[in-house]
Design an enzyme around this catalytic site. Structure first.
Site, PDB file in Angstrom:
ATOM      1  N   LYS A 190      -4.163  -5.582  -1.087  1.00 22.76           N
ATOM      2  CA  LYS A 190      -2.848  -5.463  -2.104  1.00 22.76           C
ATOM      3  C   LYS A 190      -1.636  -5.823  -1.349  1.00 22.76           C
ATOM      4  CE  LYS A 190      -5.165  -2.574  -5.654  1.00 22.76           C
ATOM      5  NZ  LYS A 190      -4.972  -1.385  -6.473  1.00 22.76           N
ATOM      6  N   ASN A 220       1.241  12.781   0.800  1.00 23.65           N
ATOM      7  CA  ASN A 220       0.137  11.984   1.376  1.00 23.65           C
ATOM      8  C   ASN A 220       0.121  12.740   2.860  1.00 23.65           C
ATOM      9  OD1 ASN A 220      -1.315   9.424   1.786  1.00 23.65           O
ATOM     10  ND2 ASN A 220      -0.042   8.739   3.317  1.00 23.65           N
ATOM     11  N   ARG A 221      -1.119  12.324   3.498  1.00 28.43           N
ATOM     12  CA  ARG A 221      -1.454  12.826   4.764  1.00 28.43           C
ATOM     13  C   ARG A 221      -0.366  12.426   5.726  1.00 28.43           C
ATOM     14  NH1 ARG A 221      -7.079  11.980   7.584  1.00 28.43           N
ATOM     15  NH2 ARG A 221      -6.157   9.700   7.165  1.00 28.43           N
ATOM     16  N   THR A 222      -0.006  10.921   5.945  1.00 27.17           N
ATOM     17  CA  THR A 222       0.995  10.375   6.567  1.00 27.17           C
ATOM     18  C   THR A 222       2.379  10.395   5.911  1.00 27.17           C
ATOM     19  OG1 THR A 222      -1.102   9.182   7.492  1.00 27.17           O
ATOM     20  CG2 THR A 222       1.091   8.207   8.175  1.00 27.17           C
ATOM     21  N   ASN A 262      -2.072  -6.913  -7.505  1.00 28.14           N
ATOM     22  CA  ASN A 262      -3.381  -6.599  -7.770  1.00 28.14           C
ATOM     23  C   ASN A 262      -3.716  -7.714  -8.655  1.00 28.14           C
ATOM     24  OD1 ASN A 262      -2.342  -5.864 -10.541  1.00 28.14           O
ATOM     25  ND2 ASN A 262      -3.921  -4.511 -10.522  1.00 28.14           N
ATOM     26  N   GLY A 269      -0.921   4.836  -1.023  1.00 25.69           N
ATOM     27  CA  GLY A 269      -1.610   3.495  -0.785  1.00 25.69           C
ATOM     28  C   GLY A 269      -0.967   2.495  -2.054  1.00 25.69           C
ATOM     29  N   THR A 289      -7.883  -5.865  -4.762  1.00 25.01           N
ATOM     30  CA  THR A 289      -8.160  -4.485  -4.439  1.00 25.01           C
ATOM     31  C   THR A 289      -7.953  -4.248  -2.792  1.00 25.01           C
ATOM     32  OG1 THR A 289      -9.561  -2.419  -4.884  1.00 25.01           O
ATOM     33  CG2 THR A 289     -10.701  -4.557  -4.259  1.00 25.01           C
TER      34      THR A 289
END
Length: 486
Positions: free
Chosen positions: A290, A373-375, A311, A352, A286
């Site tokens: 990852k 996404n923010r970025t 994962n 992510g 996790t």
């Protein structure tokens, strides 16, 4: 064997605690240094009432105890306690050796435990330390150290496993990082697993309750042939993988146990080297590992290789084979609701590891996928290699048309609140089924309890069909079991 540490101030409270511990304890340890007034007749009464083997411990302060008298008084009391014929007496490694040898000669049927405690660290060189603790007059050798990171615990477990081949050892690493050592004691050959009756009455930092050791981890069934499976991440406290997998192993008739290892990013490389020296058969991976763990595995399945995100690890021999069940789980759950995924227009909140894994699987099915996404750079890097579109949160909030038939949230609670607190998902504009899936869940020991997150509350209110993070977790965990055991 499970040892119940009884932390009581007097006879009455000790009796109450022993009654609670009795159903799940193989041995009772009476921490007599906690008693306000030590009355030999009352201890004799307890000795008579307890039907399982008993350990008398009258610990001095320098080794973590609470006895308030002089050392002369303490040794005199231990001599008196020996007349009650306990199965075990726990003596510190630095107790006067001539006195201990005399005690052993007078009471040869009592098994003497020689114990060492370090409440600050796990010494780098454990072998000389054991040589200080070892003496043939003693029956068992107990070493308790403090783990400041997971590598301390793994080093200590390797050491115990080696020593247990020739000596009767009891070992544990204290603290949060060392908690796993209390579960894995039978696997590495440590003779006792110490537990408390509840979370308020712990004898050392990191001690688990007997209820947890018995019902979740089944330590009473573990042995040196038990295979270990583990979650690697940071943090891991909110994961319920140990609930799911430890419940599944008996049904699958597997001699296995699943534990959670908090692995700081700074020690990941060292931890992966140490893990190969212990009987770990597989891992769940996790955040935040990852992607960064990929260089430390030996083989990657096709989907894991394509996206560079894993994962799940399965050990075969000394090789680590890596997979990604997040991608498969997302596709399976959406397929069950929407049918054919080809042509479906799907929005994923976040970019992510889990988001990209799910996006890869959906794109492989022919879906249209947009990462929000923010970025934007993270989403754009993925899009350039695998396809799909990307969107900023600012652009999402100003959309005049909402073309998506499915929305998947992969943002943890705090990140979701920060980015989407004021967002309202539009109501479906046609009769087609619209699905909202959250891969985030709230910790619960009930595997059937659905986590209703703010995202799902909003989607449900707008008329979307909802898939909870609990269902997503269960699906990806089922696929891990398939990888490990099929």
């Amino acid at each position: 064997m499970r040892v119940a540490s009884i932390i009581a101030e007097d006879l009455s409270s000790a009796q109450k605690q022993i009654k609670i511990a009795a159903p799940v304890a193989d041995i009772i340890e009476l921490r007599l240094d906690y008693w306000q007034t030590l009355n030999l007749q009352e201890v004799a009464q307890l000795r008579h009432e307890v039907t399982v083997p008993i350990i008398f411990t009258l610990r001095k302060p320098s080794q973590g105890g609470h006895f308030k008298g002089s050392e002369e008084e303490r040794l005199s009391l231990i001599n008196q306690l020996a007349t009650l014929s306990p199965e075990y007496l726990d003596l510190e490694f630095d107790v006067d050796l001539d006195w201990a040898l005399t005690l052993h000669a007078q009471y040869p049927s009592i098994q003497l435990i020689r114990s060492y405690h370090d409440f600050k660290e796990t010494p780098e060189d454990l072998e000389p330390l054991f040589e200080r603790v070892y003496h043939p007059a003693f029956s068992l050798y107990k070493m308790a150290v403090y783990a400041n990171n997971i590598c301390d615990t793994l080093r200590f477990l390797i050491f115990l496993r080696t020593k247990a081949q020739k000596h009767r050892v009891i070992g544990m690493a204290m603290g949060e990082y060392g908690q796993v050592s209390r579960i894995l004691a039978p696997v590495v050959g440590s003779e006792f697993s110490y537990g408390s009756i509840d979370t308020e009455n712990t004898a050392a930092p990191g001690q688990l309750t007997l209820e947890e050791l018995t019902t979740i981890y089944r330590v009473q069934t573990l042995n040196r042939d038990t295979a270990i499976y583990a979650l690697l991440g940071d943090p891991v406290v909110h994961s319920r993988g140990h609930i799911f997998h430890n419940a599944a192993f008996p049904r699958l008739e597997q001699n296995a146990v699943y534990v959670k290892l908090r692995v700081d990013a700074a020690v990941l490389h060292q931890a992966m080297q140490l893990l190969r020296q212990l009987p770990f058969a597989g891992f769940s991976i996790t955040m935040p590992h990852k992607e960064t763990i990929v260089p430390f595995v030996d083989r990657l399945a096709d989907d894991a290789k394509a996206i560079g995100i894993i994962n799940t690890i399965k050990r075969q021999g000394n090789l680590y084979y890596a997979f990604n069940t997040d991608s498969r789980a997302g596709a399976v759950l959406l397929h069950a609701k929407l049918g054919r995924l080809h042509g479906q227009n799907i929005l994923i909140l976040g970019a992510g590891g889990s988001a990209k894994a799910i996006a890869f699987a959906l794109l492989s099915e022919g879906a249209q996928v947009t990462l929000c996404n923010r970025t934007l750079q993270r989403a754009q890097d993925f899009n350039r290699e695998h396809g799909g579109d990307c969107l900023s949160f600012a652009a999402l909030f100003t959309l005049t048309e909402f073309p998506f038939t499915a929305v998947i949230n992969t943002l943890p609670g705090a990140a979701y609140a920060e980015q989407c607190e004021n967002w309202v998902i539009p109501k479906p504009q046609n009769s087609q089924l619209h699905v909202a899936m959250d891969i985030v869940y709230s910790f619960s020991k009930d595997l059937n309890q659905a986590s209703i997150t703010p995202f799902l509350e909003m989607a449900d209110h707008a008329g979307w069909e909802c898939i909870s993070g609990d269902k997503f977790f269960n699906e990806q965990a089922l696929q891990q079991l398939q990888i490990w055991f099929v």
